[in-house]
Enzyme design. Structure first.
Site, mmCIF file in Angstrom:
data_model
loop_
_atom_site.group_PDB
_atom_site.id
_atom_site.type_symbol
_atom_site.label_atom_id
_atom_site.label_comp_id
_atom_site.label_asym_id
_atom_site.label_seq_id
_atom_site.Cartn_x
_atom_site.Cartn_y
_atom_site.Cartn_z
ATOM 1 N N SER A 98 28.656 114.326 17.121
ATOM 2 C CA SER A 98 28.861 113.227 16.194
ATOM 3 C C SER A 98 29.694 113.674 14.987
ATOM 4 O O SER A 98 30.817 114.158 15.155
ATOM 5 C CB SER A 98 27.492 112.648 15.785
ATOM 6 O OG SER A 98 27.639 111.420 15.127
ATOM 7 N N ASP B 135 27.090 104.146 23.743
ATOM 8 C CA ASP B 135 26.935 104.547 22.335
ATOM 9 C C ASP B 135 27.135 103.332 21.428
ATOM 10 O O ASP B 135 28.193 102.708 21.446
ATOM 11 C CB ASP B 135 27.957 105.640 22.006
ATOM 12 C CG ASP B 135 27.629 106.391 20.722
ATOM 13 O OD1 ASP B 135 27.081 105.775 19.785
ATOM 14 O OD2 ASP B 135 27.927 107.598 20.659
ATOM 15 N N HIS C 22 23.962 107.262 21.753
ATOM 16 C CA HIS C 22 24.437 108.249 20.775
ATOM 17 C C HIS C 22 23.492 109.455 20.817
ATOM 18 O O HIS C 22 22.601 109.598 19.970
ATOM 19 C CB HIS C 22 24.493 107.637 19.378
ATOM 20 C CG HIS C 22 25.267 108.467 18.400
ATOM 21 N ND1 HIS C 22 26.626 108.690 18.541
ATOM 22 C CD2 HIS C 22 24.891 109.143 17.292
ATOM 23 C CE1 HIS C 22 27.037 109.462 17.556
ATOM 24 N NE2 HIS C 22 26.002 109.748 16.780
#
Length: 231
Positions: free
Chosen positions: A122, A177, A209
């Site tokens: 991320s 996601d 995610h």
């Protein structure tokens, strides 16, 4: 900002002679220890190698605008979690200096720059792309898991002026996601490819995610290919 202080880190030492290093940057609000534990839970063991030291640094806590200014362990600030807003370049560049110290520590330990990989999950993957493509183009490679760059990223501006060979990018993204949309990762991949980066994008259907075991196993295969055991 506290980036100038040495970053706390969790380290998985190599089983044998140390000839390469891997820096894994956690996602927003996590820690190096947390990222290591997450991967260990998925693999049922640490991500460990015969010759590669794995380093999980922790971002210093700072005010984070998407959390209304609350303190969080983030690599940089964002105006919002979106790809269509300006980057908070000041905080990104400050952290690039702190992470450069981490790279230099490995070089002082006798590890060549082209034997160092950097990446993350991320925000950590976004940070790694800034660090490598703007300041350390001689690293072995970059990986970005569920990550993206903003549409007008300083990375793109830097690469438009670049003529040197760039580190390869290994990207993974889940199609489900909902925080960092798959399309944002795809656009980042296409843009970097158009600017001369050798890229791969591995798609994980139904992955939100998060990290997954198949994703980490694919990453490990790539790591060993980029940082083979030295004869």
């Amino acid at each position: 900002m506290a980036a100038s202080a040495a970053l706390q880190r969790s380290v998985v030492s190599p089983a044998g002679r140390h000839t390469a290093s891997l820096i894994f940057l956690h996602g927003s609000g996590d820690t190096g220890q947390g990222a290591r534990a997450w991967i260990k839970q998925l693999l049922k063991q640490d991500m460990a190698f015969q010759h590669i030291k794995v380093i999980y640094p922790t971002a210093p806590a700072r005010p984070y605008t998407p959390m209304k200014g609350a303190f969080s362990t983030v690599w940089f600030d964002r105006y919002k979690i979106s790809n269509d807003c300006p980057e908070h370049v000041e905080s990104i560049d400050s952290m690039c200096r702190g992470l450069t110290d981490l790279i230099n520590d490995e070089i002082k330990n006798g590890i060549a720059k082209n034997r160092i990989l950097i990446g993350g999950f991320s925000m950590g993957g976004g940070m790694a792309m800034h660090l490598a493509y703007r300041f350390h183009q001689d690293l072995a490679g970059v990986f970005a898991l569920s990550s993206f760059l903003n549409n007008d990223s300083a990375v793109y501006q830097a690469l438009k002026r670049n003529e040197s060979v760039l580190p390869e990018l290994f990207q993974c993204h889940g199609t489900a996601d909902e925080l960092v949309l798959y399309s944002w990762g795809e656009e980042t991949n296409k843009m970097l490819k158009s600017l001369g980066v050798s890229t791969s994008l591995h798609t994980f259907p139904n992955l939100n995610h998060e990290l997954s075991r198949p994703e980490i196993e694919k990453l490990i295969t790539w790591i060993v290919k980029k940082l083979p055991v030295e004869a």
